[in-house]
Scaffold this motif. Structure first.
Motif: not given
Ligand code: UGA
Ligand code: NAD
Length: 477
Positions: A171-172, A272, A225, A281, A174
């Motif tokens: 669940f990490l 956000k 997941k 993913c 990036e």
């Molecule tokens: C996401 C999940 O958060 C992880 O728990 C999961 O393990 C992972 O996918 C995966 O399976 O690959 P990740 O894609 O690395 O992690 O990053 P996030 O922080 O989830 O952001 C994903 C996208 O959503 C980014 O483009 C981010 O900018 C966007 N985002 C996120 C928003 O636009 N607003 C938010 O409030 C949060």
């Protein structure tokens, strides 16, 4: 009953395999951890003395590699010897969307999982616990099990191989991977055999409270997941859909997010608004969920999740249209600076970054782009844009329309507009009064991450547009 685990092998040295194994090696000094990959260049980078050359940029990763590499953490291309030595094997290979054949464009391509399972079947010795770390469709454990069992039947009965498959999705996120791994909200382990589940629990117990370790049946673990990623992506699409309504009505998306998110049942995280979700993913996992739903005849459920993807695409196109309109309806011969190309801050990953789509749209409108990202290298940006624009216009000359800058001052020079697409901390500190002097008037700043401080604009000539802000913040002077 499994023997005590002494050696773990991880197949796949990518964004999950590298950081996850670095944390396990750091927290479990009694274990030997080997990360293997087919990609020789990647393994060479993981082994590079210069730690700035690691293939993955993650805050805190360099330190862990420095502390463990060559001691109990090893990166290798030798799959045979690594698998032979291991009592437990994590499969952390990529599971992209299928590009051709049955289910193309939606289903998960399991070719790398399958080839990993075949390597394990061939080289494993004794009893081996196989852990699915990759994100895979529900029921994949059955596929892995079938491959492992058939190898036993074929030729190796005499070698006494046996296998147990567990699901333990990662669940990490990036950019916060090390912190997420060190302090996970939960560790999920799905399986049928208590002894093997406990062997994995024993590893995590070295640093994770046991009450945070959830044990489920294997299918629940696999499906959780996909569901978790779908729910997270859904929140981003939900808030982005409301950002557009804020712009029409005078509401402010950050105020709405705060007001909504303080209800503990909703929660404040992941609200956000921005240029849409990227990353390797969310899109592929929702497509996979859609495919599985259709496979089981649940078309309404598939359509429901498809809307999350549609809003994401719409948000990116909507932003492009706003930019074109503000710049008098044409971008021909205009220079636009792009701040940030990674799909989020604190990573060098650009997979499915909204910047790719938005930059492609702007290039198709005739703009010249100057792009700056503190961690993404020139080669990756140009490759991403080439792949994307060549899908539209085969002959498009990318090098004469895109320059990669090494500072944000450089992108500002002579530009008509600057777009903030990634929320890098550095960008929050920009002195806009200095930037203003470098740009061509009337100049626009499009803050698609809602990170700039409006006070810094008061003394400038710049026009500013903020995503999700209904009040017409044009020029504050
Ligand atoms: C996401 C999940 O958060 C992880 O728990 C999961 O393990 C992972 O996918 C995966 O399976 O690959 P990740 O894609 O690395 O992690 O990053 P996030 O922080 O989830 O952001 C994903 C996208 O959503 C980014 O483009 C981010 O900018 C966007 N985002 C996120 C928003 O636009 N607003 C938010 O409030 C949060
Ligand atoms: P990645 O592309 O960065 O790394 C995968 C690696 O596996 C590649 O280096 C590839 O060369 C290697 N590989 C493929 N087949 C192989 C084989 N047969 N033998 C040896 N090596 C092989 O992918 P990633 O981002 O690390 O994601 C891996 C999995 O984890 C995916 O299923 C993804 O959905 C899931 N996941 C990713 C994240 C994330 O933040 N990136 C988070 C949670 C889960």
């Amino acid at each position: 009953m499994p023997n005590k685990v002494k050696t773990i092998c991880c197949i796949g040295a990518g964004y999950v395999g590298g950081p996850t194994m670095a944390v396990i090696a750091y927290k479990c000094k009694h274990l030997k951890v080997i990360v293997v990959d087919l990609d020789k260049e990647k393994i060479a980078s993981w082994n590079d003395d210069d730690l700035t050359k690691l293939p993955v940029y993650e805050p805190g990763l360099k330190d862990l590699i420095k502390k463990c590499r060559g001691i109990n953490l090893f990166f290798s291309t030798n799959i045979k010897s690594s698998v032979e030595e291991a009592d437990m094997i994590f499969i952390s290979v990529n599971t992209p969307t299928k590009e051709k054949g049955l289910g193309a464009g939606e289903a998960s391509d399991l070719k790398y999982v399958e080839s990993s399972a075949r390597s394990i079947a061939e080289y494993a010795v004794g009893h081996t616990i196989v852990v699915e770390k990759s994100t895979i469709p529900v029921k994949t454990a059955e596929v892995i099990q079938t491959i492992l069992i058939s190898s036993q039947k074929n030729k190796v009965k005499k070698s006494n191989k046996s296998f147990t498959v567990l699901s333990s999705p990662e669940f990490l996120a990036e950019g916060t991977a090390i912190d997420d791994l060190l302090n996970p909200s939960r560790v999920l382990i799905g399986g049928e055999s208590e002894a093997e589940i406990n062997a994995l629990v024993d590893i995590y117990k070295n640093w994770v409270d046991e009450e945070k370790i959830i044990k489920t049946n294997i299918w629940s673990s696999e499906l959780s997941k996909l569901t978790a990623n779908a729910f997270l992506a859904q929140r981003v699409s939900s808030i982005n859909s409301i950002s557009a309504l804020c712009e029409k009505t005078g509401a402010d998306i950050s105020e709405v997010a705060q007001a909504v998110g303080t209800d503990y049942r909703i929660g404040k995280n992941f609200l956000k608004s921005g240029p849409g979700f990227g990353g390797s993913c969310f899109k592929k996992d929702i497509l996979n969920l859609i495919y599985i739903c259709k496979f089981y005849g649940l078309d309404e459920v598939a359509n429901y999740w498809n809307q999350v993807l549609k809003i994401n695409q719409w948000q990116q196109n909507r932003l492009t249209n706003i930019i074109v309109k503000k710049l008098f309806g044409t971008l021909t011969s205009k220079k636009i600076g792009i701040l940030g190309f990674a799909f989020k801050a604190n990573t060098n990953d650009t997979r499915e970054s909204p910047a790719i789509n938005i930059c492609t749209n702007l290039l198709l409108e005739g703009a010249h782009l100057s792009i700056y990202d503190p961690k993404v290298n020139e080669k990756k940006i140009l490759e991403n844009l080439k792949d994307s624009i060549h899908a539209e216009i085969d002959s498009f000359e990318i090098n004469s329309n895109v320059t990669i800058a090494s500072s944000y001052e450089q992108i500002a020079n002579g530009s008509d507009a600057i777009l903030i697409l990634t929320e890098w901390e550095d960008f929050k500190e920009i002195e806009w009064s200095n930037i203003s002097e470098l740009m061509r008037n009337p100049a626009w700043i499009f803050d698609c991450r809602d990170i700039v401080d409006l006070d810094k604009f008061r003394e400038t000539e710049l026009n500013i547009w903020k995503l999700g802000h209904g009040s017409n913040i044009k020029n504050l002077k």
